[in-house]
Motif scaffolding. Sequence first.
Motif, PDB file in Angstrom:
ATOM      1  N   THR A   1      64.449 -34.007  60.884  1.00  0.00           N
ATOM      2  CA  THR A   1      64.529 -35.055  59.866  1.00  0.00           C
ATOM      3  C   THR A   1      65.811 -35.840  60.061  1.00  0.00           C
TER       4      THR A   1
ATOM      5  N   VAL B   1      68.142 -39.011  58.515  1.00  0.00           N
ATOM      6  CA  VAL B   1      68.412 -39.876  57.369  1.00  0.00           C
ATOM      7  C   VAL B   1      69.329 -41.008  57.809  1.00  0.00           C
TER       8      VAL B   1
ATOM      9  N   THR C   1      69.787 -35.741  52.509  1.00  0.00           N
ATOM     10  CA  THR C   1      70.734 -35.257  53.514  1.00  0.00           C
ATOM     11  C   THR C   1      70.636 -33.741  53.644  1.00  0.00           C
TER      12      THR C   1
ATOM     13  N   ALA D   1      68.306 -32.939  56.358  1.00  0.00           N
ATOM     14  CA  ALA D   1      68.467 -33.718  57.581  1.00  0.00           C
ATOM     15  C   ALA D   1      69.103 -32.898  58.701  1.00  0.00           C
TER      16      ALA D   1
ATOM     17  N   HIS E   1      72.413 -37.297  59.747  1.00  0.00           N
ATOM     18  CA  HIS E   1      72.569 -38.398  58.794  1.00  0.00           C
ATOM     19  C   HIS E   1      73.424 -39.462  59.464  1.00  0.00           C
TER      20      HIS E   1
END
Length: 591
Positions: free
Chosen positions: A501, A503, A512, A515, A518
Amino acid sequence: MRVLITSGRTIAQGKKLYYKDTPAYSDETARCFIHPFDLLELGAEEGDSLSLSTAAGEEVFSVAPSEDLVPGTVFIPCGPHANAILHAQTHGTGAPDYKWLEGTVTRTDLPPRSGWDILAGQGGAACPPVPAPSGGGGGGTVTVRDVVCPLCGCLCDDLVVRVEGGAVTSVDNACSLGSEKFLSRSRLMHPVSNDGGSWRAVDFEEAIRYAAEVLADAERPLLFGWSGTSAEAQCTGIHIAEAVGGVIDNCSSICHGPSILGIQEAGHPGCSLGVVKNRADVVIYWGSNPIESHPRHLSRYTTFADGKYRENGHHDRTLVVVDIRKTDTAKIADEFIRIKPGGDYAAFSALRAILKGHADILPAGVAGIPRERLIQLADLCRNARFGALFTGIGLTQSPGRYKNVRNAIQLVDELNRHTKFTLTPMRGHWNVNGTNQTFSYLTGYPYGVDFARGTPYYNPGETTAVDLLGRGEVDACLIIGADPGAHLPRRCNEHLATIPTIVIDPFVSLSTSFANLHIPVACVGIDCEGTGYRMDSIPIRLRKILDLGLPTDEEVLSQILRLVREGARSRATGRTELWSPVKVGGIPRVS
Protein backbone atom coordinates in the motif's frame (compact mmCIF):
# COMPACT_ATOMS: atom_id res chain seq x y z
CA MET A 1 -30.25 -2.12 24.60
CA ARG A 2 -31.03 -2.38 20.88
CA VAL A 3 -30.31 0.85 18.99
CA LEU A 4 -30.04 2.31 15.50
CA ILE A 5 -26.55 3.73 14.96
CA THR A 6 -25.94 6.57 12.53
CA SER A 7 -22.70 8.40 11.81
CA GLY A 8 -21.82 11.76 10.30
CA ARG A 9 -19.63 14.78 10.50
CA THR A 10 -19.27 17.05 13.49
CA ILE A 11 -17.49 20.36 13.44
CA ALA A 12 -15.23 19.25 16.32
CA GLN A 13 -14.19 16.15 14.38
CA GLY A 14 -13.79 18.18 11.18
CA LYS A 15 -11.42 20.64 12.84
CA LYS A 16 -9.06 17.75 13.61
CA LEU A 17 -9.06 16.17 10.13
CA TYR A 18 -5.53 17.41 9.51
CA TYR A 19 -4.26 16.60 13.00
CA LYS A 20 -4.66 12.83 12.90
CA ASP A 21 -1.26 12.30 14.46
CA THR A 22 -2.55 13.93 17.67
CA PRO A 23 -4.73 12.46 20.47
CA ALA A 24 -7.27 15.25 19.89
CA TYR A 25 -8.56 13.58 16.72
CA SER A 26 -9.18 10.28 18.49
CA ASP A 27 -10.88 12.09 21.35
CA GLU A 28 -13.47 13.46 18.93
CA THR A 29 -14.06 10.29 16.91
CA ALA A 30 -14.39 8.21 20.09
CA ARG A 31 -17.49 10.12 21.24
CA CYS A 32 -21.07 8.94 20.91
CA PHE A 33 -24.30 10.87 21.44
CA ILE A 34 -27.42 9.33 22.95
CA HIS A 35 -30.76 10.59 24.25
CA PRO A 36 -30.79 11.27 28.03
CA PHE A 37 -33.67 8.80 28.52
CA ASP A 38 -31.55 6.01 27.02
CA LEU A 39 -28.60 7.12 29.12
CA LEU A 40 -30.77 6.88 32.22
CA GLU A 41 -31.91 3.39 31.27
CA LEU A 42 -28.30 2.31 30.82
CA GLY A 43 -27.36 3.75 34.21
CA ALA A 44 -24.63 5.86 32.63
CA GLU A 45 -23.62 9.51 32.85
CA GLU A 46 -21.84 11.93 30.56
CA GLY A 47 -18.23 10.87 30.08
CA ASP A 48 -18.87 7.21 30.89
CA SER A 49 -17.84 4.49 28.44
CA LEU A 50 -20.38 2.67 26.31
CA SER A 51 -19.72 -0.37 24.13
CA LEU A 52 -21.42 -0.31 20.72
CA SER A 53 -21.69 -3.68 19.05
CA THR A 54 -22.83 -4.67 15.55
CA ALA A 55 -22.47 -7.76 13.41
CA ALA A 56 -19.17 -6.32 12.14
CA GLY A 57 -17.48 -5.62 15.46
CA GLU A 58 -17.48 -3.91 18.82
CA GLU A 59 -15.93 -0.64 19.98
CA VAL A 60 -15.91 1.54 23.09
CA PHE A 61 -17.03 5.18 23.01
CA SER A 62 -17.24 8.04 25.49
CA VAL A 63 -20.87 9.08 25.85
CA ALA A 64 -22.47 12.52 25.69
CA PRO A 65 -26.23 13.12 26.19
CA SER A 66 -28.09 14.81 23.33
CA GLU A 67 -31.78 15.72 23.12
CA ASP A 68 -31.33 16.25 19.39
CA LEU A 69 -31.81 12.50 18.92
CA VAL A 70 -34.90 10.40 19.41
CA PRO A 71 -34.69 7.60 21.99
CA GLY A 72 -33.28 4.41 20.55
CA THR A 73 -30.83 6.21 18.24
CA VAL A 74 -27.08 6.70 18.69
CA PHE A 75 -25.03 9.21 16.71
CA ILE A 76 -21.25 8.80 16.29
CA PRO A 77 -18.79 11.04 14.42
CA CYS A 78 -17.05 9.76 11.30
CA GLY A 79 -13.72 8.13 11.96
CA PRO A 80 -11.88 4.92 12.87
CA HIS A 81 -14.14 4.17 15.84
CA ALA A 82 -17.28 4.29 13.71
CA ASN A 83 -15.69 2.21 10.97
CA ALA A 84 -14.59 -0.46 13.44
CA ILE A 85 -18.25 -1.49 13.77
CA LEU A 86 -19.19 -0.91 10.11
CA HIS A 87 -19.72 -3.81 7.70
CA ALA A 88 -18.50 -3.75 4.11
CA GLN A 89 -21.81 -4.51 2.39
CA THR A 90 -22.76 -1.87 -0.19
CA HIS A 91 -25.90 -3.43 -1.69
CA GLY A 92 -24.51 -2.97 -5.18
CA THR A 93 -23.90 0.78 -4.83
CA GLY A 94 -20.32 1.07 -3.49
CA ALA A 95 -21.42 2.87 -0.30
CA PRO A 96 -21.80 1.01 3.02
CA ASP A 97 -24.54 1.74 5.55
CA TYR A 98 -22.85 4.63 7.34
CA LYS A 99 -26.27 6.00 8.31
CA TRP A 100 -28.03 2.75 9.12
CA LEU A 101 -26.46 0.27 11.53
CA GLU A 102 -28.47 -1.89 13.87
CA GLY A 103 -26.65 -2.85 17.04
CA THR A 104 -26.61 -2.93 20.81
CA VAL A 105 -25.22 -0.57 23.42
CA THR A 106 -24.06 -1.55 26.91
CA ARG A 107 -22.20 0.20 29.70
CA THR A 108 -18.55 -0.74 30.18
CA ASP A 109 -15.62 0.27 32.36
CA LEU A 110 -13.13 0.03 29.50
CA PRO A 111 -11.79 3.35 28.13
CA PRO A 112 -12.03 4.17 24.41
CA ARG A 113 -9.02 3.26 22.30
CA SER A 114 -7.13 5.73 20.18
CA GLY A 115 -7.61 5.61 16.43
CA TRP A 116 -4.05 4.38 15.95
CA ASP A 117 -4.63 1.56 18.45
CA ILE A 118 -7.73 0.50 16.52
CA LEU A 119 -5.79 0.38 13.26
CA ALA A 120 -2.95 -1.50 14.92
CA GLY A 121 -5.50 -4.16 15.82
CA GLN A 122 -6.43 -4.32 12.13
CA GLY A 123 -2.81 -4.89 11.11
CA GLY A 124 -1.54 -1.32 10.90
CA ALA A 125 1.61 0.31 12.26
CA ALA A 126 2.13 3.15 14.70
CA CYS A 127 2.10 6.78 13.61
CA PRO A 128 5.40 7.80 11.97
CA PRO A 129 7.37 10.56 13.67
CA VAL A 130 6.26 13.99 12.49
CA PRO A 131 8.97 16.68 12.44
CA ALA A 132 8.41 19.56 14.83
CA PRO A 133 7.73 22.99 13.28
CA SER A 134 10.99 24.60 12.29
CA GLY A 135 10.12 27.83 14.06
CA GLY A 136 10.06 29.94 10.95
CA GLY A 137 12.18 30.48 7.92
CA GLY A 138 12.95 33.16 5.42
CA GLY A 139 10.65 35.09 3.20
CA GLY A 140 9.32 37.75 5.58
CA THR A 141 5.63 38.44 6.06
CA VAL A 142 3.15 38.34 3.18
CA THR A 143 -0.63 38.77 3.16
CA VAL A 144 -2.36 36.96 0.29
CA ARG A 145 -5.96 37.86 -0.57
CA ASP A 146 -8.67 36.08 -2.56
CA VAL A 147 -7.29 32.66 -1.61
CA VAL A 148 -9.44 29.61 -2.43
CA CYS A 149 -10.06 27.23 0.46
CA PRO A 150 -9.19 23.55 -0.33
CA LEU A 151 -11.44 22.04 2.34
CA CYS A 152 -15.00 21.36 1.19
CA GLY A 153 -17.14 21.57 -1.92
CA CYS A 154 -17.93 25.25 -1.30
CA LEU A 155 -14.42 26.26 -2.47
CA CYS A 156 -14.78 29.66 -0.81
CA ASP A 157 -12.59 32.11 -2.71
CA ASP A 158 -12.38 35.11 -0.37
CA LEU A 159 -9.82 34.00 2.21
CA VAL A 160 -7.08 36.30 3.45
CA VAL A 161 -3.99 34.33 4.46
CA ARG A 162 -0.98 35.65 6.32
CA VAL A 163 2.34 33.88 5.64
CA GLU A 164 5.23 34.57 7.97
CA GLY A 165 8.62 32.88 8.09
CA GLY A 166 7.61 30.29 5.50
CA ALA A 167 4.45 29.17 7.34
CA VAL A 168 0.79 30.19 7.50
CA THR A 169 0.17 32.10 10.74
CA SER A 170 -3.43 33.30 10.32
CA VAL A 171 -6.45 32.86 8.04
CA ASP A 172 -9.32 35.32 7.80
CA ASN A 173 -12.80 34.66 6.37
CA ALA A 174 -12.35 30.89 6.49
CA CYS A 175 -14.54 28.62 8.58
CA SER A 176 -12.97 26.79 11.49
CA LEU A 177 -12.50 23.69 9.32
CA GLY A 178 -10.71 25.47 6.50
CA SER A 179 -8.47 27.58 8.73
CA GLU A 180 -7.29 24.47 10.62
CA LYS A 181 -6.12 22.90 7.35
CA PHE A 182 -4.02 25.95 6.52
CA LEU A 183 -2.55 26.05 10.04
CA SER A 184 -1.84 22.32 10.40
CA ARG A 185 1.75 21.25 10.99
CA SER A 186 1.07 17.51 10.62
CA ARG A 187 3.23 17.36 7.51
CA LEU A 188 5.95 14.93 6.51
CA MET A 189 8.90 16.46 4.67
CA HIS A 190 10.40 13.28 3.18
CA PRO A 191 9.08 9.83 2.21
CA VAL A 192 8.96 7.20 4.94
CA SER A 193 8.92 3.43 4.59
CA ASN A 194 7.45 0.89 6.99
CA ASP A 195 10.28 -1.52 7.74
CA GLY A 196 8.93 -4.32 9.92
CA GLY A 197 6.68 -2.03 11.94
CA SER A 198 9.18 0.83 12.31
CA TRP A 199 9.57 3.86 10.09
CA ARG A 200 12.66 5.00 8.20
CA ALA A 201 13.33 7.78 5.74
CA VAL A 202 13.83 7.13 2.05
CA ASP A 203 14.55 9.46 -0.85
CA PHE A 204 11.99 10.64 -3.38
CA GLU A 205 13.62 9.03 -6.41
CA GLU A 206 13.63 5.52 -4.98
CA ALA A 207 10.20 5.97 -3.41
CA ILE A 208 8.70 6.88 -6.79
CA ARG A 209 10.50 3.99 -8.46
CA TYR A 210 9.16 1.57 -5.86
CA ALA A 211 5.61 2.86 -6.30
CA ALA A 212 5.84 2.36 -10.06
CA GLU A 213 7.16 -1.18 -9.62
CA VAL A 214 4.43 -2.17 -7.18
CA LEU A 215 1.67 -0.94 -9.50
CA ALA A 216 3.23 -2.47 -12.62
CA ASP A 217 3.75 -5.87 -11.00
CA ALA A 218 0.29 -6.10 -9.41
CA GLU A 219 -2.40 -8.20 -11.05
CA ARG A 220 -5.33 -6.27 -9.52
CA PRO A 221 -4.12 -2.82 -8.39
CA LEU A 222 -6.52 -0.24 -6.96
CA LEU A 223 -5.92 3.50 -7.19
CA PHE A 224 -8.27 5.12 -4.69
CA GLY A 225 -9.10 8.61 -3.40
CA TRP A 226 -8.45 11.61 -5.66
CA SER A 227 -10.97 13.98 -4.03
CA GLY A 228 -8.21 15.89 -2.22
CA THR A 229 -6.00 16.58 -5.19
CA SER A 230 -6.14 18.60 -8.39
CA ALA A 231 -7.96 17.76 -11.60
CA GLU A 232 -4.59 17.68 -13.35
CA ALA A 233 -3.33 14.98 -10.97
CA GLN A 234 -6.58 13.04 -11.39
CA CYS A 235 -6.06 12.90 -15.15
CA THR A 236 -2.54 11.54 -14.69
CA GLY A 237 -3.88 8.94 -12.25
CA ILE A 238 -6.38 7.74 -14.84
CA HIS A 239 -3.55 7.22 -17.33
CA ILE A 240 -1.64 5.20 -14.71
CA ALA A 241 -4.68 2.99 -14.07
CA GLU A 242 -5.03 2.38 -17.79
CA ALA A 243 -1.31 1.60 -18.15
CA VAL A 244 -1.32 -1.01 -15.36
CA GLY A 245 -4.77 -2.43 -16.13
CA GLY A 246 -6.05 -1.50 -12.68
CA VAL A 247 -9.15 -0.06 -11.06
CA ILE A 248 -9.39 3.64 -10.27
CA ASP A 249 -12.07 4.79 -7.86
CA ASN A 250 -12.74 8.06 -6.08
CA CYS A 251 -14.37 9.03 -2.80
CA SER A 252 -17.76 9.64 -4.38
CA SER A 253 -18.31 5.89 -4.40
CA ILE A 254 -18.77 5.99 -0.61
CA CYS A 255 -20.61 9.32 -0.34
CA HIS A 256 -22.52 10.75 -3.32
CA GLY A 257 -21.95 7.88 -5.74
CA PRO A 258 -25.59 6.85 -5.19
CA SER A 259 -26.57 10.43 -6.04
CA ILE A 260 -24.80 10.04 -9.37
CA LEU A 261 -26.67 6.78 -9.98
CA GLY A 262 -29.93 8.60 -9.35
CA ILE A 263 -28.87 11.41 -11.69
CA GLN A 264 -27.94 8.88 -14.37
CA GLU A 265 -31.51 7.52 -14.21
CA ALA A 266 -33.48 10.75 -13.87
CA GLY A 267 -31.26 13.65 -14.94
CA HIS A 268 -29.94 16.58 -12.94
CA PRO A 269 -32.11 19.70 -12.56
CA GLY A 270 -29.23 21.76 -11.17
CA CYS A 271 -27.85 25.28 -11.31
CA SER A 272 -24.89 27.27 -10.03
CA LEU A 273 -24.66 28.38 -6.42
CA GLY A 274 -24.68 31.95 -7.71
CA VAL A 275 -28.19 31.45 -9.08
CA VAL A 276 -29.32 30.09 -5.71
CA LYS A 277 -27.77 33.06 -3.92
CA ASN A 278 -29.45 35.60 -6.18
CA ARG A 279 -32.87 34.00 -6.68
CA ALA A 280 -33.86 31.32 -4.17
CA ASP A 281 -36.61 32.22 -1.70
CA VAL A 282 -37.09 28.63 -0.46
CA VAL A 283 -34.05 26.58 0.54
CA ILE A 284 -34.32 22.96 1.73
CA TYR A 285 -31.52 20.90 3.26
CA TRP A 286 -32.59 17.26 3.24
CA GLY A 287 -30.35 14.77 5.04
CA SER A 288 -27.60 17.38 5.31
CA ASN A 289 -26.15 19.44 8.15
CA PRO A 290 -24.09 22.17 6.46
CA ILE A 291 -23.32 24.11 9.66
CA GLU A 292 -20.99 21.25 10.61
CA SER A 293 -20.01 19.89 7.18
CA HIS A 294 -19.98 23.07 5.02
CA PRO A 295 -19.98 25.88 7.62
CA ARG A 296 -20.07 28.82 5.17
CA HIS A 297 -22.63 27.38 2.77
CA LEU A 298 -25.55 29.21 4.38
CA SER A 299 -23.75 32.55 4.64
CA ARG A 300 -22.24 32.55 1.14
CA TYR A 301 -24.85 30.89 -1.03
CA THR A 302 -28.23 30.40 0.63
CA THR A 303 -29.96 31.54 3.80
CA PHE A 304 -27.88 34.49 4.98
CA ALA A 305 -26.51 35.66 1.63
CA ASP A 306 -27.74 38.93 0.09
CA GLY A 307 -28.61 38.28 -3.55
CA LYS A 308 -29.57 40.41 -6.51
CA TYR A 309 -33.24 39.51 -6.06
CA ARG A 310 -32.96 38.65 -2.36
CA GLU A 311 -31.51 41.87 -1.00
CA ASN A 312 -32.58 41.24 2.59
CA GLY A 313 -30.85 37.91 3.08
CA HIS A 314 -32.68 35.52 5.39
CA HIS A 315 -35.66 37.89 5.64
CA ASP A 316 -36.39 37.10 1.98
CA ARG A 317 -35.96 33.35 2.31
CA THR A 318 -37.52 30.36 4.04
CA LEU A 319 -35.15 27.70 5.31
CA VAL A 320 -36.44 24.13 5.71
CA VAL A 321 -34.44 21.23 7.18
CA VAL A 322 -35.53 17.59 6.94
CA ASP A 323 -33.47 15.23 9.08
CA ILE A 324 -33.68 12.35 11.56
CA ARG A 325 -32.16 14.50 14.32
CA LYS A 326 -32.33 18.13 15.28
CA THR A 327 -28.97 19.25 13.98
CA ASP A 328 -27.42 22.67 14.45
CA THR A 329 -28.74 23.57 11.00
CA ALA A 330 -32.23 22.44 12.00
CA LYS A 331 -32.11 24.65 15.08
CA ILE A 332 -31.87 27.82 12.98
CA ALA A 333 -34.35 26.70 10.31
CA ASP A 334 -37.76 28.29 9.81
CA GLU A 335 -39.18 24.79 9.50
CA PHE A 336 -37.66 21.61 10.92
CA ILE A 337 -39.29 18.36 9.88
CA ARG A 338 -38.12 15.27 11.72
CA ILE A 339 -38.31 12.18 9.56
CA LYS A 340 -38.01 8.56 10.61
CA PRO A 341 -34.74 6.87 9.60
CA GLY A 342 -35.14 5.27 6.20
CA GLY A 343 -38.34 7.16 5.44
CA ASP A 344 -37.01 9.51 2.76
CA TYR A 345 -38.33 7.62 -0.26
CA ALA A 346 -41.82 7.46 1.19
CA ALA A 347 -41.78 11.17 2.06
CA PHE A 348 -40.73 12.17 -1.47
CA SER A 349 -43.44 9.95 -2.90
CA ALA A 350 -46.04 11.54 -0.61
CA LEU A 351 -44.99 15.04 -1.67
CA ARG A 352 -45.26 14.04 -5.34
CA ALA A 353 -48.74 12.63 -4.71
CA ILE A 354 -49.81 15.90 -3.05
CA LEU A 355 -48.52 17.95 -5.99
CA LYS A 356 -50.50 15.72 -8.36
CA GLY A 357 -53.68 16.34 -6.37
CA HIS A 358 -53.85 13.04 -4.49
CA ALA A 359 -53.37 14.23 -0.91
CA ASP A 360 -56.58 12.48 0.08
CA ILE A 361 -55.10 9.01 -0.49
CA LEU A 362 -52.26 9.54 1.99
CA PRO A 363 -52.41 8.02 5.48
CA ALA A 364 -52.41 10.25 8.55
CA GLY A 365 -48.63 10.14 8.68
CA VAL A 366 -45.81 9.20 6.32
CA ALA A 367 -42.31 8.37 7.61
CA GLY A 368 -43.21 9.95 10.93
CA ILE A 369 -44.37 13.21 9.32
CA PRO A 370 -48.05 14.19 9.76
CA ARG A 371 -49.97 14.47 6.49
CA GLU A 372 -50.86 18.11 7.21
CA ARG A 373 -47.16 18.95 7.56
CA LEU A 374 -46.39 17.35 4.21
CA ILE A 375 -49.21 19.31 2.57
CA GLN A 376 -47.80 22.54 4.02
CA LEU A 377 -44.33 21.70 2.70
CA ALA A 378 -45.68 20.88 -0.75
CA ASP A 379 -47.61 24.18 -0.83
CA LEU A 380 -44.50 26.10 0.30
CA CYS A 381 -42.44 24.59 -2.52
CA ARG A 382 -45.16 25.00 -5.15
CA ASN A 383 -45.63 28.67 -4.29
CA ALA A 384 -41.90 29.50 -4.24
CA ARG A 385 -40.54 31.95 -6.79
CA PHE A 386 -37.34 29.87 -6.96
CA GLY A 387 -36.60 26.84 -4.81
CA ALA A 388 -33.35 25.02 -4.09
CA LEU A 389 -33.15 21.50 -2.66
CA PHE A 390 -29.77 20.43 -1.27
CA THR A 391 -29.45 16.70 -0.64
CA GLY A 392 -26.91 15.16 1.73
CA ILE A 393 -25.51 11.72 2.36
CA GLY A 394 -28.40 11.13 4.73
CA LEU A 395 -30.13 10.03 1.52
CA THR A 396 -27.29 8.03 -0.04
CA GLN A 397 -26.07 6.01 2.94
CA SER A 398 -29.42 4.81 4.28
CA PRO A 399 -32.17 2.54 2.91
CA GLY A 400 -33.29 3.58 -0.56
CA ARG A 401 -29.90 5.04 -1.46
CA TYR A 402 -29.83 6.17 -5.09
CA LYS A 403 -33.57 5.61 -5.39
CA ASN A 404 -34.00 8.28 -2.70
CA VAL A 405 -32.12 10.72 -4.90
CA ARG A 406 -34.00 9.66 -8.01
CA ASN A 407 -37.29 10.24 -6.20
CA ALA A 408 -36.05 13.66 -5.04
CA ILE A 409 -35.19 14.55 -8.64
CA GLN A 410 -38.64 13.45 -9.79
CA LEU A 411 -40.13 15.63 -7.04
CA VAL A 412 -38.15 18.59 -8.38
CA ASP A 413 -39.28 17.76 -11.91
CA GLU A 414 -42.90 17.87 -10.70
CA LEU A 415 -42.30 21.19 -8.91
CA ASN A 416 -40.96 22.63 -12.15
CA ARG A 417 -44.44 22.22 -13.60
CA HIS A 418 -45.54 24.91 -11.14
CA THR A 419 -42.43 27.04 -10.45
CA LYS A 420 -38.63 26.93 -10.72
CA PHE A 421 -36.83 24.41 -8.54
CA THR A 422 -33.34 22.90 -8.55
CA LEU A 423 -31.44 20.10 -6.80
CA THR A 424 -27.78 20.07 -5.77
CA PRO A 425 -25.95 17.27 -3.91
CA MET A 426 -23.88 18.62 -1.02
CA ARG A 427 -20.47 17.42 -2.17
CA GLY A 428 -18.00 16.99 0.67
CA HIS A 429 -14.29 17.08 -0.20
CA TRP A 430 -13.11 20.13 -2.09
CA ASN A 431 -12.53 18.33 -5.38
CA VAL A 432 -14.66 15.20 -5.15
CA ASN A 433 -16.93 16.69 -7.80
CA GLY A 434 -13.81 17.21 -9.90
CA THR A 435 -13.13 13.48 -9.81
CA ASN A 436 -16.48 12.84 -11.45
CA GLN A 437 -15.74 15.47 -14.08
CA THR A 438 -12.27 14.17 -15.00
CA PHE A 439 -13.20 10.50 -14.76
CA SER A 440 -16.27 10.99 -16.96
CA TYR A 441 -14.34 13.06 -19.50
CA LEU A 442 -11.49 10.58 -19.91
CA THR A 443 -13.24 7.24 -19.33
CA GLY A 444 -16.96 7.84 -19.80
CA TYR A 445 -17.72 6.85 -16.20
CA PRO A 446 -17.75 8.93 -12.98
CA TYR A 447 -16.05 6.49 -10.56
CA GLY A 448 -15.21 2.82 -10.05
CA VAL A 449 -13.54 2.45 -13.46
CA ASP A 450 -11.88 -0.90 -14.22
CA PHE A 451 -9.22 -1.13 -16.96
CA ALA A 452 -8.53 -4.88 -16.53
CA ARG A 453 -10.19 -5.60 -19.89
CA GLY A 454 -8.15 -2.97 -21.71
CA THR A 455 -11.17 -0.68 -22.03
CA PRO A 456 -13.07 1.16 -19.28
CA TYR A 457 -15.64 -0.94 -17.42
CA TYR A 458 -17.99 0.40 -14.73
CA ASN A 459 -20.26 -1.47 -12.36
CA PRO A 460 -20.85 -0.03 -8.86
CA GLY A 461 -20.87 -2.80 -6.30
CA GLU A 462 -18.26 -4.68 -8.33
CA THR A 463 -15.63 -2.13 -9.37
CA THR A 464 -15.86 0.15 -6.33
CA ALA A 465 -13.23 0.34 -3.59
CA VAL A 466 -15.19 -0.98 -0.60
CA ASP A 467 -16.40 -3.99 -2.57
CA LEU A 468 -12.98 -4.78 -4.04
CA LEU A 469 -11.19 -4.51 -0.70
CA GLY A 470 -13.98 -6.24 1.20
CA ARG A 471 -13.78 -9.23 -1.14
CA GLY A 472 -9.97 -9.27 -0.92
CA GLU A 473 -9.50 -8.91 -4.69
CA VAL A 474 -6.92 -6.13 -4.61
CA ASP A 475 -3.23 -7.08 -4.46
CA ALA A 476 -1.79 -3.53 -4.37
CA CYS A 477 -3.24 -0.12 -3.56
CA LEU A 478 -2.28 3.49 -4.22
CA ILE A 479 -4.09 5.97 -1.95
CA ILE A 480 -4.07 9.66 -2.80
CA GLY A 481 -6.30 12.56 -1.79
CA ALA A 482 -8.29 10.44 0.69
CA ASP A 483 -7.95 8.54 3.96
CA PRO A 484 -9.57 5.09 3.81
CA GLY A 485 -7.91 4.27 7.14
CA ALA A 486 -10.29 6.79 8.70
CA HIS A 487 -13.34 6.22 6.50
CA LEU A 488 -13.55 2.63 5.20
CA PRO A 489 -14.95 -0.39 7.06
CA ARG A 490 -12.60 -2.47 9.17
CA ARG A 491 -12.69 -5.37 6.71
CA CYS A 492 -11.26 -3.11 3.99
CA ASN A 493 -8.49 -1.84 6.24
CA GLU A 494 -7.61 -5.35 7.34
CA HIS A 495 -7.03 -6.24 3.70
CA LEU A 496 -4.98 -3.09 3.09
CA ALA A 497 -2.65 -4.25 5.86
CA THR A 498 -1.87 -7.44 3.92
CA ILE A 499 -0.95 -5.93 0.53
CA PRO A 500 1.61 -3.38 -0.73
CA THR A 501 0.00 0.00 0.00
CA ILE A 502 1.36 3.38 -1.04
CA VAL A 503 0.05 6.67 0.35
CA ILE A 504 0.63 9.98 -1.43
CA ASP A 505 -0.55 12.77 0.85
CA PRO A 506 0.68 16.11 2.25
CA PHE A 507 -0.49 15.16 5.76
CA VAL A 508 -0.07 12.20 8.05
CA SER A 509 -3.26 10.19 7.72
CA LEU A 510 -4.61 7.06 9.35
CA SER A 511 -4.02 5.28 6.03
CA THR A 512 -0.32 5.79 6.73
CA SER A 513 -0.75 3.04 9.32
CA PHE A 514 -1.25 0.49 6.52
CA ALA A 515 1.29 1.96 4.12
CA ASN A 516 4.53 0.35 3.04
CA LEU A 517 5.42 3.80 1.80
CA HIS A 518 4.15 7.35 2.40
CA ILE A 519 5.24 9.98 -0.14
CA PRO A 520 4.61 13.54 1.09
CA VAL A 521 3.67 16.11 -1.53
CA ALA A 522 2.75 19.77 -1.78
CA CYS A 523 -0.80 20.58 -0.68
CA VAL A 524 -2.95 21.91 -3.52
CA GLY A 525 -4.23 25.37 -2.63
CA ILE A 526 -1.49 25.95 -0.05
CA ASP A 527 1.93 25.15 -1.51
CA CYS A 528 0.99 24.40 -5.12
CA GLU A 529 -1.62 25.33 -7.71
CA GLY A 530 -4.35 23.17 -9.21
CA THR A 531 -7.89 23.09 -10.54
CA GLY A 532 -10.89 22.08 -8.46
CA TYR A 533 -14.60 21.79 -9.20
CA ARG A 534 -17.08 23.36 -6.79
CA MET A 535 -20.12 21.30 -5.77
CA ASP A 536 -22.09 22.99 -8.59
CA SER A 537 -19.44 21.89 -11.15
CA ILE A 538 -17.89 25.34 -11.57
CA PRO A 539 -14.10 24.94 -12.12
CA ILE A 540 -11.95 27.14 -9.88
CA ARG A 541 -8.17 27.59 -9.94
CA LEU A 542 -6.51 27.23 -6.55
CA ARG A 543 -3.46 29.35 -5.74
CA LYS A 544 -0.03 28.71 -4.29
CA ILE A 545 0.71 30.84 -1.23
CA LEU A 546 3.96 29.33 0.09
CA ASP A 547 6.73 26.94 -0.95
CA LEU A 548 7.84 24.03 1.22
CA GLY A 549 10.02 22.53 -1.50
CA LEU A 550 7.91 19.39 -1.90
CA PRO A 551 6.96 17.91 -5.30
CA THR A 552 3.34 18.17 -6.38
CA ASP A 553 0.92 15.27 -6.78
CA GLU A 554 1.02 15.78 -10.52
CA GLU A 555 4.84 15.65 -10.61
CA VAL A 556 5.03 12.45 -8.54
CA LEU A 557 2.28 10.75 -10.55
CA SER A 558 3.85 11.82 -13.84
CA GLN A 559 7.12 10.18 -12.79
CA ILE A 560 5.27 7.01 -11.79
CA LEU A 561 3.48 6.97 -15.15
CA ARG A 562 6.76 7.45 -17.02
CA LEU A 563 8.41 4.57 -15.17
CA VAL A 564 5.41 2.29 -15.67
CA ARG A 565 5.42 2.96 -19.40
CA GLU A 566 9.19 2.51 -19.64
CA GLY A 567 8.90 -0.73 -17.71
CA ALA A 568 6.23 -1.98 -20.09
CA ARG A 569 8.44 -1.19 -23.07
CA SER A 570 11.44 -2.83 -21.43
CA ARG A 571 9.54 -5.99 -20.65
CA ALA A 572 8.20 -6.11 -24.19
CA THR A 573 11.79 -6.07 -25.52
CA GLY A 574 13.15 -8.44 -22.89
CA ARG A 575 15.09 -5.78 -20.93
CA THR A 576 14.72 -5.85 -17.12
CA GLU A 577 17.26 -3.33 -15.87
CA LEU A 578 14.60 -0.68 -15.27
CA TRP A 579 13.52 -2.36 -12.04
CA SER A 580 16.90 -3.65 -10.93
CA PRO A 581 17.76 -0.92 -8.35
CA VAL A 582 14.70 -1.77 -6.27
CA LYS A 583 13.21 -5.03 -5.06
CA VAL A 584 9.53 -5.46 -4.39
CA GLY A 585 10.19 -6.42 -0.78
CA GLY A 586 11.57 -3.09 0.37
CA ILE A 587 12.90 0.37 -0.32
CA PRO A 588 16.53 1.50 -0.03
CA ARG A 589 17.47 3.80 2.78
CA VAL A 590 18.42 7.42 2.21
CA SER A 591 22.11 7.50 1.40
